[in-house]
Design a protein around this motif. Structure first.
Motif, PDB file in Angstrom:
ATOM      1  N   ALA A 233     -10.271  -2.462   0.783  1.00  0.00           N
ATOM      2  CA  ALA A 233      -9.117  -2.955   0.028  1.00  0.00           C
ATOM      3  C   ALA A 233      -8.180  -1.791  -0.317  1.00  0.00           C
ATOM      4  O   ALA A 233      -8.637  -0.665  -0.529  1.00  0.00           O
ATOM      5  N   PRO A 234      -6.867  -2.057  -0.382  1.00  0.00           N
ATOM      6  CA  PRO A 234      -5.924  -0.988  -0.702  1.00  0.00           C
ATOM      7  C   PRO A 234      -6.048  -0.484  -2.143  1.00  0.00           C
ATOM      8  O   PRO A 234      -5.680   0.649  -2.446  1.00  0.00           O
ATOM      9  N   VAL A 235      -6.589  -1.331  -3.028  1.00  0.00           N
ATOM     10  CA  VAL A 235      -6.741  -0.952  -4.434  1.00  0.00           C
ATOM     11  C   VAL A 235      -8.208  -1.110  -4.809  1.00  0.00           C
ATOM     12  O   VAL A 235      -8.781  -2.188  -4.631  1.00  0.00           O
ATOM     13  N   LYS A 236      -8.802  -0.034  -5.285  1.00  0.00           N
ATOM     14  CA  LYS A 236     -10.197  -0.131  -5.743  1.00  0.00           C
ATOM     15  C   LYS A 236     -10.489   0.994  -6.728  1.00  0.00           C
ATOM     16  O   LYS A 236      -9.827   2.024  -6.728  1.00  0.00           O
ATOM     17  N   CYS A 237     -11.490   0.734  -7.564  1.00  0.00           N
ATOM     18  CA  CYS A 237     -11.837   1.710  -8.591  1.00  0.00           C
ATOM     19  C   CYS A 237     -13.282   1.510  -9.011  1.00  0.00           C
ATOM     20  O   CYS A 237     -13.786   0.385  -9.015  1.00  0.00           O
ATOM     21  N   SER A 238     -13.943   2.598  -9.376  1.00  0.00           N
ATOM     22  CA  SER A 238     -15.304   2.574  -9.909  1.00  0.00           C
ATOM     23  C   SER A 238     -15.351   3.511 -11.101  1.00  0.00           C
ATOM     24  O   SER A 238     -14.823   4.628 -11.030  1.00  0.00           O
TER      25      SER A 238
ATOM     26  N   PHE B 146      -6.226 -11.010  -4.566  1.00  0.00           N
ATOM     27  CA  PHE B 146      -7.619 -11.398  -4.745  1.00  0.00           C
ATOM     28  C   PHE B 146      -8.400 -10.171  -5.204  1.00  0.00           C
ATOM     29  O   PHE B 146      -8.313  -9.112  -4.589  1.00  0.00           O
ATOM     30  N   ALA B 147      -9.142 -10.326  -6.299  1.00  0.00           N
ATOM     31  CA  ALA B 147      -9.925  -9.209  -6.840  1.00  0.00           C
ATOM     32  C   ALA B 147     -11.402  -9.574  -6.914  1.00  0.00           C
ATOM     33  O   ALA B 147     -11.756 -10.733  -7.130  1.00  0.00           O
ATOM     34  N   ILE B 148     -12.235  -8.577  -6.737  1.00  0.00           N
ATOM     35  CA  ILE B 148     -13.684  -8.706  -6.949  1.00  0.00           C
ATOM     36  C   ILE B 148     -14.030  -7.679  -8.021  1.00  0.00           C
ATOM     37  O   ILE B 148     -13.668  -6.505  -7.906  1.00  0.00           O
TER      38      ILE B 148
ATOM     39  N   GLY C   5      -4.295  -8.025  -1.009  1.00  0.00           N
ATOM     40  CA  GLY C   5      -3.196  -8.975  -0.960  1.00  0.00           C
ATOM     41  C   GLY C   5      -1.883  -8.238  -0.778  1.00  0.00           C
ATOM     42  O   GLY C   5      -1.830  -7.003  -0.788  1.00  0.00           O
ATOM     43  N   PHE C   6      -0.804  -8.987  -0.605  1.00  0.00           N
ATOM     44  CA  PHE C   6       0.507  -8.422  -0.306  1.00  0.00           C
ATOM     45  C   PHE C   6       0.944  -7.362  -1.315  1.00  0.00           C
ATOM     46  O   PHE C   6       1.282  -6.242  -0.943  1.00  0.00           O
ATOM     47  N   PHE C   7       0.931  -7.706  -2.621  1.00  0.00           N
ATOM     48  CA  PHE C   7       1.414  -6.768  -3.636  1.00  0.00           C
ATOM     49  C   PHE C   7       0.488  -5.564  -3.780  1.00  0.00           C
ATOM     50  O   PHE C   7       0.936  -4.453  -4.049  1.00  0.00           O
ATOM     51  N   ALA C   8      -0.812  -5.791  -3.613  1.00  0.00           N
ATOM     52  CA  ALA C   8      -1.767  -4.679  -3.700  1.00  0.00           C
ATOM     53  C   ALA C   8      -1.486  -3.653  -2.601  1.00  0.00           C
ATOM     54  O   ALA C   8      -1.570  -2.444  -2.823  1.00  0.00           O
ATOM     55  N   THR C   9      -1.113  -4.142  -1.413  1.00  0.00           N
ATOM     56  CA  THR C   9      -0.788  -3.244  -0.303  1.00  0.00           C
ATOM     57  C   THR C   9       0.560  -2.575  -0.534  1.00  0.00           C
ATOM     58  O   THR C   9       0.706  -1.360  -0.390  1.00  0.00           O
ATOM     59  N   LEU C  10       1.530  -3.364  -0.935  1.00  0.00           N
ATOM     60  CA  LEU C  10       2.890  -2.868  -1.151  1.00  0.00           C
ATOM     61  C   LEU C  10       2.960  -1.823  -2.265  1.00  0.00           C
ATOM     62  O   LEU C  10       3.649  -0.815  -2.148  1.00  0.00           O
ATOM     63  N   LEU C  11       2.241  -2.082  -3.358  1.00  0.00           N
ATOM     64  CA  LEU C  11       2.308  -1.214  -4.541  1.00  0.00           C
ATOM     65  C   LEU C  11       0.988  -0.471  -4.769  1.00  0.00           C
ATOM     66  O   LEU C  11       0.569  -0.239  -5.899  1.00  0.00           O
TER      67      LEU C  11
ATOM     68  N   LYS D  41      -0.168   2.605  -4.676  1.00  0.00           N
ATOM     69  CA  LYS D  41      -0.287   3.802  -5.519  1.00  0.00           C
ATOM     70  C   LYS D  41      -0.271   3.443  -7.008  1.00  0.00           C
ATOM     71  O   LYS D  41      -1.144   3.867  -7.776  1.00  0.00           O
ATOM     72  N   SER D  42       0.716   2.669  -7.434  1.00  0.00           N
ATOM     73  CA  SER D  42       0.805   2.332  -8.865  1.00  0.00           C
ATOM     74  C   SER D  42      -0.323   1.391  -9.288  1.00  0.00           C
ATOM     75  O   SER D  42      -0.834   1.493 -10.391  1.00  0.00           O
ATOM     76  N   PHE D  43      -0.729   0.473  -8.402  1.00  0.00           N
ATOM     77  CA  PHE D  43      -1.833  -0.433  -8.734  1.00  0.00           C
ATOM     78  C   PHE D  43      -3.131   0.340  -8.925  1.00  0.00           C
ATOM     79  O   PHE D  43      -3.898   0.059  -9.833  1.00  0.00           O
ATOM     80  N   ASN D  44      -3.391   1.316  -8.054  1.00  0.00           N
ATOM     81  CA  ASN D  44      -4.605   2.130  -8.195  1.00  0.00           C
ATOM     82  C   ASN D  44      -4.591   2.899  -9.505  1.00  0.00           C
ATOM     83  O   ASN D  44      -5.595   2.967 -10.202  1.00  0.00           O
ATOM     84  N   LYS D  45      -3.449   3.480  -9.847  1.00  0.00           N
ATOM     85  CA  LYS D  45      -3.318   4.242 -11.089  1.00  0.00           C
ATOM     86  C   LYS D  45      -3.519   3.327 -12.304  1.00  0.00           C
ATOM     87  O   LYS D  45      -4.258   3.657 -13.232  1.00  0.00           O
ATOM     88  N   ASN D  46      -2.885   2.161 -12.283  1.00  0.00           N
ATOM     89  CA  ASN D  46      -3.005   1.209 -13.395  1.00  0.00           C
ATOM     90  C   ASN D  46      -4.413   0.643 -13.513  1.00  0.00           C
ATOM     91  O   ASN D  46      -4.914   0.447 -14.621  1.00  0.00           O
ATOM     92  N   LEU D  47      -5.056   0.369 -12.378  1.00  0.00           N
ATOM     93  CA  LEU D  47      -6.421  -0.155 -12.403  1.00  0.00           C
ATOM     94  C   LEU D  47      -7.364   0.873 -13.003  1.00  0.00           C
ATOM     95  O   LEU D  47      -8.190   0.553 -13.857  1.00  0.00           O
ATOM     96  N   GLU D  48      -7.215   2.122 -12.596  1.00  0.00           N
ATOM     97  CA  GLU D  48      -8.081   3.186 -13.127  1.00  0.00           C
ATOM     98  C   GLU D  48      -7.895   3.339 -14.637  1.00  0.00           C
ATOM     99  O   GLU D  48      -8.868   3.434 -15.390  1.00  0.00           O
ATOM    100  N   LYS D  49      -6.652   3.341 -15.088  1.00  0.00           N
ATOM    101  CA  LYS D  49      -6.349   3.466 -16.519  1.00  0.00           C
ATOM    102  C   LYS D  49      -6.899   2.256 -17.289  1.00  0.00           C
ATOM    103  O   LYS D  49      -7.530   2.402 -18.336  1.00  0.00           O
ATOM    104  N   GLY D  50      -6.664   1.058 -16.758  1.00  0.00           N
ATOM    105  CA  GLY D  50      -7.119  -0.168 -17.411  1.00  0.00           C
ATOM    106  C   GLY D  50      -8.630  -0.265 -17.486  1.00  0.00           C
ATOM    107  O   GLY D  50      -9.198  -0.698 -18.492  1.00  0.00           O
TER     108      GLY D  50
END
Length: 144
Positions: free
Chosen positions: A8-13, A89-91, A113-119, A121-130
């Protein structure tokens, strides 16, 4: 447990140690209707039935309404769900490991998904912070 999508383009652990039993952490984490009382990023959480796989719940975070479905409910050990919002879609998976009265909480999430791919960098940063914020708030609530 349903695995996150490693491609996935956005992921965090993330992981945190909480000075509380796995029973206490589980009780706080799985009381979905009560999330908004301690998790400041969430509003209007509502579990639509029993705490078991295939039960859905609805909630809001970051202004987005999310419809989620539980996939894993293993008391004091594992808790997970999938969620959909804005064509994404998130798991989301939580794992609890208790050692000597302390509980190690690990969380993993992937988003696609579309926005996760498009955005990406910012989604990864926001997910990590959140996610770090969620863990910090969970720790504070469980250690009260």
């Amino acid at each position: 447990m349903k695995s996150i999508n490693d491609n996935a383009p956005v992921k965090c652990s993330k992981t945190i140690a909480i000075n509380a039993s796995s029973e206490k952490v589980w009780a706080v984490m799985t009381n979905i209707d009560n999330w908004a009382n301690w998790q400041t990023d969430i509003s209007n959480p509502k579990l639509n039935g029993e705490l078991k796989p295939e039960t859905t719940f609805d909630w809001k975070t970051g202004g987005a309404k999310i419809h989620s479905t539980l996939h894993t409910v293993v008391p004091f050990k594992a808790f997970g769900w999938t969620g959909k919002t804005f064509g994404m879609f998130a798991i989301h998976n939580w794992t609890l490991t208790e050692t000597k009265g302390q509980t190690q909480v690990s969380v993993n999430e992937s988003m696609e998904g579309f926005f996760a791919t498009l955005l990406k960098k910012s989604f990864n940063k926001n997910l990590e912070k959140g996610m770090q914020n969620w863990l910090n708030l969970l720790k504070a609530e469980c250690e009260k």
